[in-house]
Design a protein around this motif. Structure first.
Motif, mmCIF file in Angstrom:
data_model
loop_
_atom_site.group_PDB
_atom_site.id
_atom_site.type_symbol
_atom_site.label_atom_id
_atom_site.label_comp_id
_atom_site.label_asym_id
_atom_site.label_seq_id
_atom_site.Cartn_x
_atom_site.Cartn_y
_atom_site.Cartn_z
ATOM 1 N N ALA A 68 137.910 35.642 58.331
ATOM 2 C CA ALA A 68 136.877 34.837 57.689
ATOM 3 C C ALA A 68 136.069 34.041 58.708
ATOM 4 C CB ALA A 68 137.517 33.890 56.668
ATOM 5 N N GLN A 119 136.693 34.585 48.428
ATOM 6 C CA GLN A 119 136.925 36.015 48.205
ATOM 7 C C GLN A 119 138.367 36.403 48.506
ATOM 8 O OE1 GLN A 119 133.626 38.299 50.221
ATOM 9 N NE2 GLN A 119 133.856 39.480 48.334
ATOM 10 N N ARG A 153 133.833 33.211 51.957
ATOM 11 C CA ARG A 153 134.784 34.181 52.509
ATOM 12 C C ARG A 153 136.213 33.792 52.187
ATOM 13 N NH1 ARG A 153 130.123 33.989 55.632
ATOM 14 N NH2 ARG A 153 129.374 36.042 56.284
#
Length: 483
Positions: A70, A119, A116
């Motif tokens: 990330a 997710q 990120r």
């Protein structure tokens, strides 16, 4: 495990805290204790590796591999400086420049990473609608971060007439299939209060199910944690420049409205960064700086529009987290204080709690006339342009003149507020912000950040104006359309 500032019995992982954003009791998620980092080790590595180490300490259940992936995606060519947050020394002032990301403001640091992280925390069937109330910079940074991210949508709300023309243009020109933007009648606090109310609206959540609501403001720990990193990055650069020795204490001056940026610095200190004092700088909406002096938080006063609109805030949400830590995790006391704020618009902390806060924080405020004079003085003396929020910090830092090295957080590019900066630095008023940008760029031989330079050519995509009471219906319809 994370808990709530208002209920110590609540316990959840950092992934769960990040997904929901806001505790069901109205409190904010906090990590009760901190693990000290190895200072010399974190000062020996570049920004991206510093971020991994900090995030492992604050968001441990994500795992190193996920965090590293990330971080690598969040901080790369999308930032115009390889240091990500470079320290630029001008005269005797050390500016920590936080505006080299895609929207030219410090919010990019958190909002390039938060999507990120989110997710990574989502299961295959999860759908999340992100809500963002903004006083200017969070809105575009959140929109840019979440634009077209799978399994998510984002709705951003800003006060009509309460952001700069460039900030508004940044938001209303946003593309993407999962984004929406609306102005609201009222100020930032009205927008933020409505967002918090939606997050605790069980009927709305049932209507949206299985879509979950979350938040992109710094009340989300996933927005706050990445901001801790740049305090370590600043310290590393001062050590490398020979300005300080490892272990020497420094001061940080932080222009603030919602208290998230300076709270991230406090987290850095809890993780082992040598900090003397945090100088909390407010504009004429001085509820926070007055609180730091008196122990009384009182928002029952006139709301003022200033030249630093991102700080035009009267309810400083992240201060609640500081009350939790400085009261040694007394969630009952925090809940009582927050209830008083909701019921009466004010609260007063006990003397011992105020003393604990004052051990780390000192406040001050700057009027618009002082801000404009500071922009002009620094431009004339050094050819360096400050945006009005950074200038608020500069004024307060100069007035307090604390001993020892001090880092001033430069929170936004001056080209985000070109009319204010041009009038201050050049003594000329420009009705058109893009003309003001060009004049400043020419006069000070600086390049306009590309995302700002191209704004004039982008079509306006969002035209909505809502009353705060209309926001839940707007959100429900948007969720149905995109999720």
């Amino acid at each position: 495990m994370y808990t709530s500032t208002r209920d110590s019995k609540l316990s959840l992982t950092s992934q769960q805290a990040l997904k929901t954003g806001f505790a069901p009791d109205g409190g904010l998620y906090v990590l009760p204790t901190f693990t000290k980092l190895d200072l010399e080790a974190i000062l020996a590595v570049p920004y991206q590796e510093q971020a991994v180490q900090v995030l492992l300490a604050l968001l441990p259940d994500f795992g190193e591999a996920t965090l590293r992936q990330a971080v690598t995606a969040a901080y790369g060519d999308n930032f115009s400086d390889p240091q990500i947050t470079p320290v630029h020394t001008v005269g005797e002032t050390h500016y920590l420049e936080l505006f080299h990301g895609p929207t030219s403001a410090f919010k990019d640091i958190g909002l390039q990473l938060l999507p990120r992280l989110l997710q990574a925390a989502l299961a295959a069937n999860d759908r999340v609608l992100i809500l963002a109330a903004t006083s200017g910079d969070t809105g575009k940074a959140a929109l840019e971060g979440f634009k077209d991210v799978p399994q998510t949508g984002i709705a951003t709300f800003y006060p009509d007439g309460g952001v700069s023309p460039i900030q508004e243009r940044q938001m209303t020109t946003t593309g993407g299939q999962n984004t929406t933007v609306a102005a609201i009648s009222g100020n930032f606090d009205d927008a933020q209060s409505a967002v918090k109310a939606m997050l605790n609206d069980h009927a709305l959540q049932a209507q949206l199910s299985p879509v979950q609501l979350s938040v992109a403001n710094s009340i989300n720990i996933g927005r706050l944690a990445p901001q801790v990193v740049y305090y370590f990055a600043a310290y590393r650069q001062l050590v490398q420049a020979g300005t300080i020795q490892v272990g020497e204490r420094v001061n940080f001056t932080v222009p603030t409205g919602n208290f998230g940026d300076v709270l991230a610095g406090y987290y850095a200190k809890q993780l082992g960064l040598p900090v003397n004092k945090f100088i909390v700088a407010t504009n004429a909406n001085s509820e926070v700086s007055d609180f730091l002096a008196t122990g009384v938080y009182d928002r029952n006063r006139q709301f003022l529009k200033t030249s630093s609109p991102s700080m035009d805030i009267q309810i400083s949400s992240n201060l609640e987290r500081l009350l939790y830590y400085k009261s040694n995790g007394d969630s009952a006391l925090v809940a009582q204080l927050m209830q008083s704020l909701a019921d009466t618009g004010r609260y007063q902390v006990p003397a011992d709690l105020l003393a604990a806060i004052q051990a780390d924080f000192v406040g001050g405020k700057a009027q618009d006339t002082e801000v404009l004079a500071a922009i002009r003085a620094v431009a004339d003396a050094h050819g360096y342009l400050m945006d009005p929020h950074t200038a608020v910090g500069y004024v307060v830092q100069q007035r307090l003149a604390l001993a020892g090295p001090t880092v001033l957080l430069a929170t936004a590019s001056p080209f985000k507020f070109p009319q204010v900066v041009a009038e201050a630095a050049l003594g000329e008023h420009y009705a058109d912000g893009f003309e003001a940008m060009q004049v400043l760029a020419s006069a000070y031989h600086q390049a306009i950040p590309q995302p700002l330079a191209q704004l004039a050519d982008l079509p306006i995509r969002h035209h909505q104006l809502l009353q705060p009471a209309q926001m839940p219906e707007f959100v429900a319809q948007f969720a149905q359309e995109v999720l």
